[in-house]
Design a protein around this motif. Structure first.
Motif, short mmCIF file in Angstrom:
data_model
loop_
_atom_site.label_atom_id
_atom_site.label_comp_id
_atom_site.label_asym_id
_atom_site.label_seq_id
_atom_site.Cartn_x
_atom_site.Cartn_y
_atom_site.Cartn_z
N LEU A 16 0.82 -1.21 0.00
CA LEU A 16 0.00 0.00 0.00
C LEU A 16 0.86 1.26 0.00
O LEU A 16 0.57 2.22 -0.73
CB LEU A 16 -0.94 0.00 1.20
CG LEU A 16 -2.14 -0.95 1.13
CD1 LEU A 16 -2.86 -0.99 2.46
CD2 LEU A 16 -3.08 -0.52 0.02
N LEU A 17 1.90 1.27 0.80
CA LEU A 17 2.75 2.46 0.86
C LEU A 17 3.50 2.66 -0.45
O LEU A 17 3.64 3.79 -0.93
CB LEU A 17 3.71 2.35 2.04
CG LEU A 17 3.04 2.45 3.42
CD1 LEU A 17 4.06 2.24 4.53
CD2 LEU A 17 2.35 3.80 3.58
N TRP A 18 3.98 1.56 -1.05
CA TRP A 18 4.67 1.69 -2.34
C TRP A 18 3.68 2.13 -3.43
O TRP A 18 4.04 2.89 -4.33
CB TRP A 18 5.37 0.40 -2.73
CG TRP A 18 6.72 0.30 -2.09
CD1 TRP A 18 7.10 -0.57 -1.12
CD2 TRP A 18 7.87 1.11 -2.37
NE1 TRP A 18 8.41 -0.34 -0.76
CE2 TRP A 18 8.91 0.68 -1.52
CE3 TRP A 18 8.12 2.15 -3.24
CZ2 TRP A 18 10.17 1.26 -1.53
CZ3 TRP A 18 9.38 2.73 -3.25
CH2 TRP A 18 10.39 2.29 -2.40
N ALA A 19 2.44 1.65 -3.35
CA ALA A 19 1.42 2.08 -4.31
C ALA A 19 1.16 3.58 -4.15
O ALA A 19 1.01 4.30 -5.15
CB ALA A 19 0.13 1.29 -4.11
N VAL A 57 -4.76 6.02 -0.25
CA VAL A 57 -4.17 4.68 -0.30
C VAL A 57 -3.24 4.48 0.90
O VAL A 57 -3.26 3.43 1.55
CB VAL A 57 -3.42 4.46 -1.63
CG1 VAL A 57 -2.60 3.19 -1.60
CG2 VAL A 57 -4.41 4.41 -2.78
N ALA A 58 -2.43 5.48 1.22
CA ALA A 58 -1.50 5.35 2.34
C ALA A 58 -2.23 5.21 3.67
O ALA A 58 -1.77 4.50 4.57
CB ALA A 58 -0.56 6.55 2.38
N SER A 61 -3.08 1.71 5.24
CA SER A 61 -2.07 0.87 5.90
C SER A 61 -2.02 1.17 7.39
O SER A 61 -2.53 2.20 7.85
CB SER A 61 -0.69 1.13 5.27
OG SER A 61 -0.27 2.44 5.56
N VAL A 62 -1.39 0.29 8.13
CA VAL A 62 -1.27 0.48 9.58
C VAL A 62 -0.42 1.72 9.89
O VAL A 62 -0.82 2.54 10.74
CB VAL A 62 -0.69 -0.79 10.25
CG1 VAL A 62 -0.38 -0.54 11.71
CG2 VAL A 62 -1.66 -1.94 10.09
N PRO A 63 0.74 1.94 9.23
CA PRO A 63 1.48 3.18 9.49
C PRO A 63 0.69 4.44 9.12
O PRO A 63 0.78 5.46 9.79
CB PRO A 63 2.74 3.05 8.63
CG PRO A 63 2.89 1.60 8.36
CD PRO A 63 1.51 1.04 8.35
N GLY A 64 -0.10 4.35 8.06
CA GLY A 64 -0.93 5.49 7.67
C GLY A 64 -1.98 5.81 8.70
O GLY A 64 -2.23 6.97 9.02
N LYS A 65 -2.61 4.75 9.25
CA LYS A 65 -3.60 4.96 10.30
C LYS A 65 -2.96 5.53 11.55
O LYS A 65 -3.54 6.38 12.23
CB LYS A 65 -4.32 3.65 10.61
CG LYS A 65 -5.23 3.19 9.49
CD LYS A 65 -5.84 1.85 9.77
CE LYS A 65 -6.67 1.38 8.57
NZ LYS A 65 -7.18 0.03 8.71
#
Length: 126
Positions: A16-19, A57-58, A61-65
């Motif tokens: 997700l982060l790479w996307a 999109v970011a 992800s867990v880091p995004g949340k």
């Protein structure tokens, strides 16, 4: 069993982060690539849409949340700040200006004395 779930979750987060990075890079690339075809307003709008999509999109992800949680908590803490009044701000600014002027004159005086001493020691002076 939980080790597989964590691995899958972290792999999904990485994807997700790479996307999100790829979407952002594609929007920046498109901004410059389509320069001859579209005016700046359309290209900026496209880049903003790409940036917003990358953020969405970011945030999946867990880091995004976790990052979004930090932003929300920061806003909560910002509401708790007691801001100074206008007179307090003016007084503080005046005190800082006075201290800066005094220190500036002090450093100028020390510099002048050291310059005189150096000129006297080396014999180079007026």
């Amino acid at each position: 069993m939980s080790a597989q779930t964590e691995t899958t979750g972290s792999a999904l987060d990485t994807v997700l982060l790479w996307a999100a990075v790829a979407i952002l890079a594609a929007s920046i690339f498109g901004f410059y690539y389509f320069e001859p075809q579209f005016n700046a307003l359309v290209r900026v709008a496209g880049m903003l849409v790409g940036g917003a999509l990358a953020v969405v999109v970011a945030l999946q992800s867990v880091p995004g949340k976790a990052a979004w949680l930090v932003v929300r908590e920061s806003r909560t803490e910002l509401r708790k700040v007691v801001w100074p009044t206008r007179p307090e701000t003016i007084q503080t600014t005046a005190i800082i200006l006075i201290v800066v002027l005094i220190l500036g004159m002090l450093l100028w005086g020390i510099d002048s004395l050291l310059l005189l001493a150096l000129e006297a020691l080396t014999g180079r002076g007026g």
